[in-house]
Design a protein around this motif. Structure first.
Motif, mmCIF file in Angstrom:
data_model
loop_
_atom_site.group_PDB
_atom_site.id
_atom_site.type_symbol
_atom_site.label_atom_id
_atom_site.label_comp_id
_atom_site.label_asym_id
_atom_site.label_seq_id
_atom_site.Cartn_x
_atom_site.Cartn_y
_atom_site.Cartn_z
ATOM 1 N N ALA A 34 0.828 -1.208 0.000
ATOM 2 C CA ALA A 34 0.000 0.000 0.000
ATOM 3 C C ALA A 34 0.862 1.257 0.000
ATOM 4 C CB ALA A 34 -0.931 -0.008 1.210
ATOM 5 N N ALA A 35 1.914 1.281 0.829
ATOM 6 C CA ALA A 35 2.795 2.450 0.878
ATOM 7 C C ALA A 35 3.537 2.630 -0.439
ATOM 8 C CB ALA A 35 3.791 2.298 2.029
ATOM 9 N N THR A 36 3.945 1.514 -1.045
ATOM 10 C CA THR A 36 4.642 1.575 -2.330
ATOM 11 C C THR A 36 3.742 2.166 -3.405
ATOM 12 O OG1 THR A 36 5.936 -0.386 -1.733
ATOM 13 C CG2 THR A 36 5.866 0.207 -4.066
ATOM 14 N N VAL A 37 2.523 1.672 -3.483
ATOM 15 C CA VAL A 37 1.585 2.147 -4.504
ATOM 16 C C VAL A 37 1.253 3.620 -4.290
ATOM 17 C CG1 VAL A 37 -0.752 1.871 -5.423
ATOM 18 C CG2 VAL A 37 0.654 -0.141 -4.946
ATOM 19 N N ASP A 38 1.060 4.036 -3.048
ATOM 20 C CA ASP A 38 0.763 5.445 -2.770
ATOM 21 C C ASP A 38 1.887 6.351 -3.269
ATOM 22 O OD1 ASP A 38 -1.649 4.842 -1.568
ATOM 23 O OD2 ASP A 38 -0.878 4.962 0.485
ATOM 24 N N THR A 39 3.126 5.972 -2.974
ATOM 25 C CA THR A 39 4.273 6.784 -3.390
ATOM 26 C C THR A 39 4.396 6.822 -4.909
ATOM 27 O OG1 THR A 39 5.462 6.272 -1.352
ATOM 28 C CG2 THR A 39 6.777 7.042 -3.215
ATOM 29 N N LEU A 40 4.254 5.671 -5.549
ATOM 30 C CA LEU A 40 4.392 5.607 -7.003
ATOM 31 C C LEU A 40 3.287 6.389 -7.705
ATOM 32 C CD1 LEU A 40 5.371 1.849 -7.337
ATOM 33 C CD2 LEU A 40 6.861 3.817 -7.731
ATOM 34 N N ALA A 41 2.083 6.348 -7.167
ATOM 35 C CA ALA A 41 0.973 7.074 -7.781
ATOM 36 C C ALA A 41 1.244 8.577 -7.787
ATOM 37 C CB ALA A 41 -0.326 6.767 -7.046
ATOM 38 N N LEU A 42 1.874 9.077 -6.741
ATOM 39 C CA LEU A 42 2.217 10.501 -6.692
ATOM 40 C C LEU A 42 3.285 10.850 -7.723
ATOM 41 C CD1 LEU A 42 2.320 11.092 -2.824
ATOM 42 C CD2 LEU A 42 0.571 11.894 -4.421
ATOM 43 N N LEU A 43 4.206 9.928 -7.963
ATOM 44 C CA LEU A 43 5.304 10.183 -8.900
ATOM 45 C C LEU A 43 4.882 10.020 -10.355
ATOM 46 C CD1 LEU A 43 8.120 8.268 -6.985
ATOM 47 C CD2 LEU A 43 8.029 10.744 -7.359
ATOM 48 N N ALA A 44 3.823 9.269 -10.602
ATOM 49 C CA ALA A 44 3.456 8.915 -11.976
ATOM 50 C C ALA A 44 2.842 10.059 -12.755
ATOM 51 C CB ALA A 44 2.492 7.729 -11.956
ATOM 52 N N GLY A 45 2.289 11.043 -12.067
ATOM 53 C CA GLY A 45 1.605 12.108 -12.792
ATOM 54 C C GLY A 45 0.394 11.555 -13.519
ATOM 55 N N GLU A 46 0.257 11.927 -14.793
ATOM 56 C CA GLU A 46 -0.883 11.448 -15.577
ATOM 57 C C GLU A 46 -0.446 10.604 -16.764
ATOM 58 O OE1 GLU A 46 -3.217 14.814 -16.647
ATOM 59 O OE2 GLU A 46 -3.737 15.317 -14.574
ATOM 60 N N GLY A 47 0.830 10.238 -16.818
ATOM 61 C CA GLY A 47 1.334 9.497 -17.962
ATOM 62 C C GLY A 47 1.250 7.994 -17.793
ATOM 63 N N ARG A 48 1.867 7.293 -18.732
ATOM 64 C CA ARG A 48 1.867 5.834 -18.712
ATOM 65 C C ARG A 48 2.908 5.323 -17.716
ATOM 66 N NH1 ARG A 48 2.336 3.013 -24.261
ATOM 67 N NH2 ARG A 48 4.384 3.999 -24.256
ATOM 68 N N VAL A 49 2.651 4.117 -17.213
ATOM 69 C CA VAL A 49 3.514 3.495 -16.203
ATOM 70 C C VAL A 49 4.058 2.187 -16.760
ATOM 71 C CG1 VAL A 49 3.578 2.446 -13.902
ATOM 72 C CG2 VAL A 49 2.224 4.529 -14.300
ATOM 73 N N PRO A 62 -2.785 -2.691 -8.445
ATOM 74 C CA PRO A 62 -3.331 -1.538 -7.717
ATOM 75 C C PRO A 62 -3.161 -0.219 -8.471
ATOM 76 C CG PRO A 62 -2.079 -2.938 -6.229
ATOM 77 C CD PRO A 62 -1.832 -3.451 -7.617
ATOM 78 N N LEU A 63 -2.049 -0.065 -9.194
ATOM 79 C CA LEU A 63 -1.876 1.153 -9.991
ATOM 80 C C LEU A 63 -2.907 1.212 -11.117
ATOM 81 C CD1 LEU A 63 2.019 1.413 -10.229
ATOM 82 C CD2 LEU A 63 0.487 2.996 -9.036
ATOM 83 N N ALA A 64 -3.153 0.077 -11.755
ATOM 84 C CA ALA A 64 -4.158 0.041 -12.820
ATOM 85 C C ALA A 64 -5.543 0.373 -12.268
ATOM 86 C CB ALA A 64 -4.154 -1.328 -13.492
ATOM 87 N N ARG A 65 -5.840 -0.111 -11.068
ATOM 88 C CA ARG A 65 -7.145 0.184 -10.460
ATOM 89 C C ARG A 65 -7.307 1.666 -10.154
ATOM 90 N NH1 ARG A 65 -6.458 -5.045 -7.954
ATOM 91 N NH2 ARG A 65 -5.464 -4.131 -6.112
ATOM 92 N N ARG A 66 -6.191 2.371 -10.037
ATOM 93 C CA ARG A 66 -6.260 3.820 -9.807
ATOM 94 C C ARG A 66 -6.383 4.605 -11.111
ATOM 95 N NH1 ARG A 66 -2.783 5.680 -4.541
ATOM 96 N NH2 ARG A 66 -3.101 3.809 -3.270
ATOM 97 N N GLY A 67 -6.469 3.900 -12.215
ATOM 98 C CA GLY A 67 -6.710 4.566 -13.485
ATOM 99 C C GLY A 67 -5.498 4.758 -14.368
ATOM 100 N N PHE A 68 -4.328 4.278 -13.947
ATOM 101 C CA PHE A 68 -3.134 4.424 -14.765
ATOM 102 C C PHE A 68 -3.114 3.378 -15.879
ATOM 103 C CE2 PHE A 68 -1.770 6.182 -10.649
ATOM 104 C CZ PHE A 68 -1.286 7.414 -11.064
ATOM 105 N N GLU A 69 -2.547 3.767 -17.021
ATOM 106 C CA GLU A 69 -2.266 2.802 -18.080
ATOM 107 C C GLU A 69 -0.949 2.124 -17.722
ATOM 108 O OE1 GLU A 69 -0.736 2.741 -22.672
ATOM 109 O OE2 GLU A 69 -2.296 4.221 -22.173
ATOM 110 N N VAL A 70 -1.023 0.851 -17.362
ATOM 111 C CA VAL A 70 0.139 0.150 -16.824
ATOM 112 C C VAL A 70 0.628 -0.908 -17.808
ATOM 113 C CG1 VAL A 70 1.056 -1.221 -14.911
ATOM 114 C CG2 VAL A 70 -0.696 0.526 -14.466
ATOM 115 N N HIS A 71 1.920 -0.876 -18.067
ATOM 116 C CA HIS A 71 2.591 -1.884 -18.876
ATOM 117 C C HIS A 71 3.582 -2.616 -17.980
ATOM 118 C CE1 HIS A 71 1.470 -0.109 -22.934
ATOM 119 N NE2 HIS A 71 1.063 0.814 -22.067
ATOM 120 N N GLY A 72 3.914 -3.846 -18.337
ATOM 121 C CA GLY A 72 4.872 -4.603 -17.545
ATOM 122 C C GLY A 72 5.729 -5.494 -18.415
ATOM 123 N N VAL A 73 6.965 -5.701 -17.982
ATOM 124 C CA VAL A 73 7.874 -6.652 -18.624
ATOM 125 C C VAL A 73 8.143 -7.764 -17.623
ATOM 126 C CG1 VAL A 73 10.145 -7.016 -19.660
ATOM 127 C CG2 VAL A 73 8.943 -4.842 -20.021
#
Length: 251
Positions: A34-49, A62-73
């Motif tokens: 939860a703490a990790t996601v909170d911090t990352l969400a603040l850093l992500a702005g409105e762009g892609r992750v 959790p980031l995707a559930r907050r509305g971010f477009e999330v990609h992963g490798v």
């Protein structure tokens, strides 16, 4: 009867394949997540992750559930399959491959490699390759975020001989002892997993770098350190910190 299973040390990537089915149950840490996601969400702005080493989606979902477009490798097909099978998993765009190559198209406002995943890469050359490739996929105002153990703190903990309690519940207990080899900049994490009907020993090999070494690699990649924290909860990074969360931006 309790049975014991022991294997030789394996690279972290193969360990992920072998234990994908147990990973969330063994290593899920809701408070840290939860703490990790909170911090990352603040850093992500409105762009892609983009998450490198996305695994089973502990952070990506959790980031995707907050509305971010999330990609992963992700290198492990088994881990990627676990992610896809979860609710919302179809919304995370997964690329199978070596995350050191950052094998995706386009740029991102946030690129992350967390949970100590960066040290799964087997050499300093691979660490450098990863940071350089990640920098090429950052938006002009984007950031690269990574976390890792501080090697000196690992050495002190290893010398104490006291194992870390990684996870415990009514049905399992996981202890970890790390053995450091400064001559090769590697450490082996020895996990003792005790469950109701079995106890087994996992040995996983990692390759480490100090915060200062990572800063030099980042500079070579065209990045600079913006800030460094001592934890995902936001505490300061000090001489006594055992862990660091480092945020890099374009120079």
């Amino acid at each position: 009867m309790t049975t014991y299973h022991e294997r030789p040390a394996v690279p972290a990537g193969r360990y992920s394949d072998d234990h994908a089915a147990d990973y969330d149950r063994w290593f899920g840490k809701p408070g840290i997540t939860a703490a990790t996601v909170d911090t990352l969400a603040l850093l992500a702005g409105e762009g892609r992750v983009l998450e490198l080493g996305v695994g089973t989606g502990r952070i990506a979902l959790p980031l995707a559930r907050r509305g971010f477009e999330v990609h992963g490798v992700e290198a492990s097909q088994a881990m990627a399959a676990r992610l896809r099978a979860k609710p919302g998993g179809e919304g995370v765009r997964i690329t199978l491959g070596d995350f050191a190559e950052v094998p995706v198209e386009g740029v991102f406002s946030l690129i992350l490699v967390v949970g100590g995943t960066l040290f799964e890469l087997p050499s300093h050359e691979d660490l450098q390759r990863c940071l350089t490739a990640a920098a090429e996929h950052l938006e002009p105002e984007g950031v690269l975020v990574l976390d890792a153990h501080v090697p000196e703190a690992l050495a002190v903990a290893a010398a104490s001989g006291v194992p870390e309690v990684v996870s415990e519940s009514d049905d399992h207990l996981i202890l970890c002892h790390r053995r450091i080899d400064p001559s090769t900049a590697t450490y082996h994490s020895h996990y003792l997993v005790h469950e109701a009907d079995r106890t087994h020993h996992l040995r996983v090999r990692f390759h480490y770098a100090s915060p200062g070494e990572l800063d030099l690699m980042a500079e070579r990649a065209g990045l600079r350190l913006r800030t460094r924290l001592g934890s995902w909860a936001g505490g300061p990074f000090t001489r006594g910190s055992a862990y660091h969360v480092s945020v890099y931006e374009r120079r």
